[in-house]
Design an enzyme around this catalytic site. Structure first.
Site, PDB file in Angstrom:
ATOM      1  CB  SER A 175      21.983 100.084  16.272  1.00  0.00           C
ATOM      2  OG  SER A 175      21.709  99.030  16.886  1.00  0.00           O
ATOM      3  CE1 TYR A 194      22.681 102.827  20.884  1.00  0.00           C
ATOM      4  CE2 TYR A 194      21.500 100.789  20.340  1.00  0.00           C
ATOM      5  CZ  TYR A 194      22.841 101.467  20.279  1.00  0.00           C
ATOM      6  OH  TYR A 194      23.910 101.116  19.345  1.00  0.00           O
TER       7      TYR A 194
END
Ligand code: NAP
Length: 312
Positions: free
Chosen positions: A189, A202
């Site tokens: 990501s 995350y």
């Protein structure tokens, strides 16, 4: 005066060298950008790598789009997600539309004891492509200590975002090495490129995926294996709750079509031209400015989510 002259000459060459270096770098970047985003690169990802593709988290969003794109190229697809109903639905959709064989494995990557079942289900398949896509994030940006069910969230994020990538690679890579070909696409990501406060676990888990992919690529590229770290910004999926695709947040189908063009060309990619532009800007910001922007953005998004939760 005499002693200043050699120094001026030295500075001239340092300046000229720097300009030449920057010109070369910028020209190379523009050439690569044109090659990747302008010309594209369709060859190389298909059944010639091995007839099966395995996609984790493949009943929605980016994973489903990879499964469809690989099926379109003639690959047989193994779909892995939690819900057997959703798996059956996506499986028949792919079989009908692309006329390829499919298999499903219903497992929850939040458990550690699923890998024997996956191994047994994949036994004997020639796997040419592995897409390590499954991932989870928080409901909304939050301070570390205020994350709801912190114990559970830490565990789940590590099992789903980190362990799954290592274990699936451990299961699939040996067959690829034996046949000297294969592609592994790991969904990191943009939050793995630069640290994102209020998404701490995350973001850190996605940095793991990025480093893991880069290292694995270096280790195995001479053995015919191409490993890619994919680092998207926003894509319109259930995870982001962005319903309407836009130029900055494309649909998962648009994103994957674009990202597939980079396979074989770039071992690390934002996958989509607009994301790549944003990534280049982020990478040149001074870190104090970057953190200020990221923190302010996530603080106001957190406040917005809290307000919305109170209303409901
Ligand atoms: N969307 C973005 O903007 C974005 C940006 C950067 C990176 N990413 C990364 O891209 C990947 C895909 O994201 P997405 O937005 O496409 O997600 P999504 O739309 O929420 O889809 C997630 C998929 O994973 C499956 N799944 C979720 N939890 C699972 C679990 N514990 N075990 C097995 N399967 C599970 C879901 O199916 P079931 O519910 O049926 O299990 C679904 O098929 C993630 O790794 C994410 O971190 C996304």
């Amino acid at each position: 005066m005499e002693s200043a002259l050699p120094a001026a000459g030295f500075l001239y060459w340092v300046g000229a060298g720097t300009v030449a270096y920057l010109t070369l770098r910028i020209s190379y970047s523009l050439f690569m950008a044109f090659r990747v985003w302008g010309l594209g690169h369709e060859a190389g990802v298909g059944p010639e790598l091995g007839e099966w593709a395995v996609v984790t988290g493949s009943t929605d969003g980016i994973g489903k789009s990879y499964a469809k794109e690989l099926a379109k190229r003639g690959m047989k697809i193994v779909l892995i997600s939690r819900s057997q109903d959703k798996l059956n639905q996506v499986s028949s959709e792919i079989r009908e539309k692309f006329k390829v064989e499919t298999r499903t494995i219903a497992v929850d990557f939040a458990s550690e004891d699923i890998y024997d079942k996956i191994k047994a289900s994949l036994a004997g398949l020639q796997i040419g492509v592995l897409v390590n896509n499954v991932g989870m994030s928080y409901q909304h940006p939050e301070y570390f200590l205020e994350i709801p069910n912190l114990d559970d969230t830490i565990k789940k994020l590590l099992l789903i975002n980190v362990l799954s990538v290592c274990k699936m690679t451990q299961l699939v890579l040996p067959g690829m090495v034996e046949r000297s070909k294969g592609v592994i696409l790991n969904m990191s990501s943009a939050t793995g490129m630069a640290p994102v406060p209020l998404l701490t676990i995350y973001s850190a888990s996605k940095a793991f995926v990025d480093f893991f992919s880069q290292c694995l690529h270096e280790e195995y590229k001479s053995k015919g294996i191409f490993v890619q770290s994919v680092l998207p910004f926003f894509v319109a999926t259930n995870m982001t709750r962005i319903r309407k695709p836009s130029l900055q947040a494309p649909s998962s189908d648009t994103f994957v079509k674009s990202a597939m063009k980079t396979v074989g060309l770039k071992s690390r990619t934002n996958g989509y031209f607009v994301h790549s532009l944003v990534g280049s800007i982020v990478s040149i910001l001074p870190s104090w400015l970057y953190f200020k922007i990221a923190m302010n953005h996530n603080k106001s998004f957190r406040a917005h989510c809290q307000k919305r939760a109170k209303k409901n």
